[in-house]
Each structure stands twice: as C-alpha cells, then as structure tokens.
Design an enzyme around this catalytic site. Sequence first.
Site, PDB file in Angstrom:
ATOM      1  CB  SER A  51      -0.945   0.014   1.206  1.00 38.82           C
ATOM      2  OG  SER A  51      -0.227   0.149   2.420  1.00 38.82           O
ATOM      3  CE  LYS A 119      -2.849   1.831   5.006  1.00 41.57           C
ATOM      4  NZ  LYS A 119      -2.778   1.048   3.752  1.00 41.57           N
TER       5      LYS A 119
END
Length: 247
Positions: A51, A119
Amino acid sequence: MTTDERTDRTATTNGSWKVIRETVILLVVAIGLAVVVKTFFVQAFYIPSGSMEPGLVVNDRIMVEKPSYWNGGPQRGDVVVFADPGDWLDDDEDAGPTGLVGRGLAKIGLYPSGGHLVKRVIGVAGDKIVCCDKDGRITVNGTPLAEDSFIDPQDDCDGPMAGCAGWSATVPAGRLFVMGDNRDQSADSSFHLCTDDDGPSCDKDDAFVSTDLVVGKVVALVWPLGRAHVLHRPDGFDDVADPAKKD
C-alpha cells in the site's frame, strides 16, 4: 591436593562465577535499555503490504521515532505507523514474528512486530478532504495536493480505491485521515468512509485513526541496505491552508 592447588581451584571457580554474574548483569542492563529506547525513542517495523509503494515495499524494514510527537500530533504528509483501528488488517498483514527469538526481540523493539499499519497523513483534525478537483487531485481545505513525486502513478485521479468523485470527509478532533501512496492497493481512510449504500449500520468513525493509536513517525528505511534512506515530509503539504473556523 595441596593447599596451593585448593587455593588455585577456588580462585578459578570464583573467577568463573564472576564472569557469569557480570555477563548476566550486562544482559539485563542491555535489555532494559532496549525496552526504554523502544518505549520512548525508536522502534523497528516492517512494511506488511504494497500500500505504500513505490517508496516502501513489502518487507522493507523501517525505523520509527517517537519524540517528534511528544509535544504535538502528526502533521500532514508524515508517514506514520499506527495500531490497527479495527479490522483494517487481514490475517497475513496482522501476523507478527512466529519464532520464539523473533517474538522476544519484537517485545524489546529489536525486531519488527505485527498488528500495525503504515500510511501517510493526509488530513488532521478539522481538515476537509475532497476527491477530486478537475485535474484529479485530492484537495485539503480547498488546496490541491501535489502528490506526483511520491504516489504510485494513477490513471484517472489520485484516489481510485474509493472512486474519483463524490466523496469527502471532515476529520474529527483527535483523529487523522490517512492514505497509502499506492492508491489502487490501499484500504485506507478513504476506503473505510461510509457511503449511501452502506446504510445506518456503518460507523462513520471507522474511516479515521485516533492519534492515540499512532506509534510514531517513519524516519528511515533501514533495510535492504541498497535502498536505505531517510524519509522527508513532501514540501507540497506546506501549502495546505488551515481548516476554516466555524462561527
């Protein structure tokens, strides 16, 4: 056995026990220091998924530092490690080290542990995030983000996992809105937003990460050595306006 021989044997035995005792003491002190360092200063983690490509790939080892957030929370653009807010991780990503040595080292911060995500912070408390403007850019408080230098190239817009239009979010107090740099493969805040199709059962808080869950800021990729480097906050986030104050 003569008196001198007995004296020599006693001295040898005492010397051996002294070495063992000093070794144990040094080991305990080293473990204690490692625990203190992990708790308050730095900790090792690994990248569990794709990701955050292209900058960070699966199984990269990263170093996370904690003092930056002692007197304030994460900033827009920071790459952060945080504990799973609830069902964001699948079983493979949630798994930590399986071996006894690995689990022990993870406890003291010398080996990457599972159960965490990595993230980038897109919005902080009060920010309004919208996808997307006419050029396919995500905006924060009306300011379009220049993300081409760090996100994986996108075809239509900079937020395809949740679609290219029609979604927005205002970040509650004490929360963060986070996204992966590989937008096509990141089940992040935008992915967890409630939509009209989700119905009343959807919890609107699921899209946001509590600042209490943040472990720290990713400051360096440390392994593999051939790609090791220090991470910097992208300059484009400096131009984002502060959220509008409510009357």
